[in-house]
Scaffold this motif. Structure first.
Motif, PDB file in Angstrom:
ATOM      1  N   VAL A  93       0.844  -1.205   0.000  1.00 27.52           N
ATOM      2  CA  VAL A  93       0.000   0.000   0.000  1.00 27.52           C
ATOM      3  C   VAL A  93       0.877   1.253   0.000  1.00 27.52           C
ATOM      4  O   VAL A  93       0.601   2.216  -0.732  1.00 27.52           O
ATOM      5  CB  VAL A  93      -0.931  -0.002   1.230  1.00 27.52           C
ATOM      6  CG1 VAL A  93      -1.733   1.276   1.296  1.00 27.52           C
ATOM      7  CG2 VAL A  93      -1.850  -1.210   1.185  1.00 27.52           C
ATOM      8  N   SER A 283      -4.551   3.608   5.765  1.00 27.42           N
ATOM      9  CA  SER A 283      -4.847   4.322   4.522  1.00 27.42           C
ATOM     10  C   SER A 283      -5.049   5.808   4.781  1.00 27.42           C
ATOM     11  O   SER A 283      -4.553   6.650   4.021  1.00 27.42           O
ATOM     12  CB  SER A 283      -6.104   3.734   3.866  1.00 27.42           C
ATOM     13  OG  SER A 283      -5.839   2.482   3.293  1.00 27.42           O
ATOM     14  N   HIS A 328      -8.994   2.766   1.558  1.00 28.23           N
ATOM     15  CA  HIS A 328      -8.898   1.514   2.319  1.00 28.23           C
ATOM     16  C   HIS A 328      -9.732   0.411   1.661  1.00 28.23           C
ATOM     17  O   HIS A 328      -9.257  -0.712   1.471  1.00 28.23           O
ATOM     18  CB  HIS A 328      -9.363   1.746   3.753  1.00 28.23           C
ATOM     19  CG  HIS A 328      -9.616   0.500   4.532  1.00 28.23           C
ATOM     20  ND1 HIS A 328      -8.612  -0.369   4.916  1.00 28.23           N
ATOM     21  CD2 HIS A 328     -10.782  -0.053   4.980  1.00 28.23           C
ATOM     22  CE1 HIS A 328      -9.134  -1.381   5.581  1.00 28.23           C
ATOM     23  NE2 HIS A 328     -10.447  -1.226   5.627  1.00 28.23           N
ATOM     24  N   GLU A 332      -6.539  -0.612  -0.564  1.00 25.68           N
ATOM     25  CA  GLU A 332      -5.765  -1.331   0.451  1.00 25.68           C
ATOM     26  C   GLU A 332      -6.240  -2.769   0.627  1.00 25.68           C
ATOM     27  O   GLU A 332      -5.425  -3.710   0.586  1.00 25.68           O
ATOM     28  CB  GLU A 332      -5.829  -0.602   1.796  1.00 25.68           C
ATOM     29  CG  GLU A 332      -5.007  -1.311   2.881  1.00 25.68           C
ATOM     30  CD  GLU A 332      -5.193  -0.719   4.259  1.00 25.68           C
ATOM     31  OE1 GLU A 332      -4.541  -1.219   5.194  1.00 25.68           O
ATOM     32  OE2 GLU A 332      -5.988   0.228   4.414  1.00 25.68           O
TER      33      GLU A 332
END
Length: 360
Positions: A93, A283, A328, A332
């Motif tokens: 990420v 995130s 997210h 992610e």
């Protein structure tokens, strides 16, 4: 009663609050206070202690790594799975965002266009091992250098407890030497903020073996202390850099330890909103600085400038946090699943289960 639970809702919520504190700090100090934008001090600078969310994250990281991987210490066969879990949590990420920031930095008048990217800076940014250039390519990435250093030290303890003790002792000695003006470690390794990982490990041990010493009232004491330190930091600074971070860390340890001990006795009901913010905290943390940079450009719109400053601040923070939550769910989580399939877990089980809270 020993703590055996693998997931703590209150701590997940704490992660969300810590991430929000960092967003509020940067929105207040790095956007609204700047003359290029609103040139306004929000609530007299009240949110300018939000950087202490990082102190909470460091203590929490020490707690989580100890909670999940303490059983791996002295079991070298489990080292590969420890390395896998840490690398997959941090790097994919982060690299996704880092590559985007670098690409934008290369555009004329683009994001970070004022930062001169050197090969050393870029290589260091990708591997998250020093030296740490200031500023880093991604503004908040300096914290990940500390995180990776802690993971390396813990990994050495998994491979060899004796070597782990030597490395930990040398690291603490290096921090003390730096504080006394005789540094022999790179500056980021000699920073006293690294001791907060040990605070987390210590509060894990206490919550596991002596939870009765951590009544829930200590969570309120820690919260009050955290806020009091924040006000000292903003309105009447007295403590040194090192002392303030250590005190923020101590307050964070009290909060985490007392909440975990309480959850060992009975579950704590937590708002779904806070749980979502906690799940998305990594995130939010990684994306919020570049997102704030983009959202702040809306200041150029006359209708935005006409808004009351307080309302504009709330909207900017809300949009930044929502962007992190969206990242997210859309990036992610799928990326984590994909990289997990690409690098499957080995045969030796690591720790006592999955890591629910193991990110910075």
């Amino acid at each position: 009663m020993a703590i055996e639970r693998q997931s703590f809702g209150s701590i997940q919520a704490g992660r969300g609050v810590a991430a929000l504190l960092v967003v509020l700090f940067h929105a207040s100090a790095k956007v609204f206070a700047k003359s290029d934008y609103w040139d306004t001090t929000i609530l007299g600078g009240f949110f300018n202690f939000g950087h202490a969310g990082v102190d909470f994250f460091f203590v929490l990281s020490g707690f989580i790594i100890a909670h999940v991987h303490a059983a791996d210490i002295g079991a070298p066969a489990r080292l590969a799975n420890f390395v896998r879990s840490r690398l997959l949590r941090i790097y994919p990420v982060y690299w996704f965002i880092l590559i985007g920031v670098i690409a934008l930095s290369l555009l004329p008048f683009g994001l970070n266009s004022s930062v001169h990217l050197t090969p050393q800076m870029v290589i260091s940014a990708f591997v998250l091992v020093g030296p740490v250039d200031s500023p880093t390519v991604l503004a908040v990435a300096w914290t990940l250098f500390h995180e990776i250093a802690f993971y390396i030290a813990f990994g050495i303890a998994i491979a060899s407890p004796r070597a782990g003790i030597v490395v930990a002792g040398a690291w603490v000695a290096g921090i003390l030497a730096s504080a006394l003006g005789y540094p022999f470690l790179p500056p980021y390794l000699g920073d006293s903020i690294n001791l907060l990982f040990l605070f987390g490990v210590g509060i894990w041990w206490l919550s596991k073996h002596h939870p009765q010493t951590l009544p829930i009232v200590l969570a309120w004491v820690g919260t009050a202390g955290f806020l009091a330190l924040g006000m000292e930091n903003v309105f009447a600074p007295v403590f040194s850099y090192a002392a303030r971070h250590l005190l923020f860390g101590a307050a964070s340890a009290l909060i985490i330890g007392a909440l975990v001990a309480q959850e060992g006795r009975r579950p704590i009901k937590v708002s779904p909103v806070l749980l979502t913010l906690g799940a998305a905290s990594y995130s939010i943390y990684l994306t919020h600085f570049p997102v704030l940079g983009f959202v702040a450009k809306a200041h150029a719109i006359a209708a935005v400038r006409a808004l009351p400053v307080a309302l504009a601040f709330v909207l900017v923070v809300a949009l930044t946090v929502l962007a992190g939550v969206a990242f997210h769910f859309l990036v992610e989580k799928p990326l984590t699943r994909a990289t997990g399939r690409w690098w499957p877990r080995g045969g030796a089980r690591s720790g006592s289960g999955a890591t629910p809270l193991g990110r910075p």
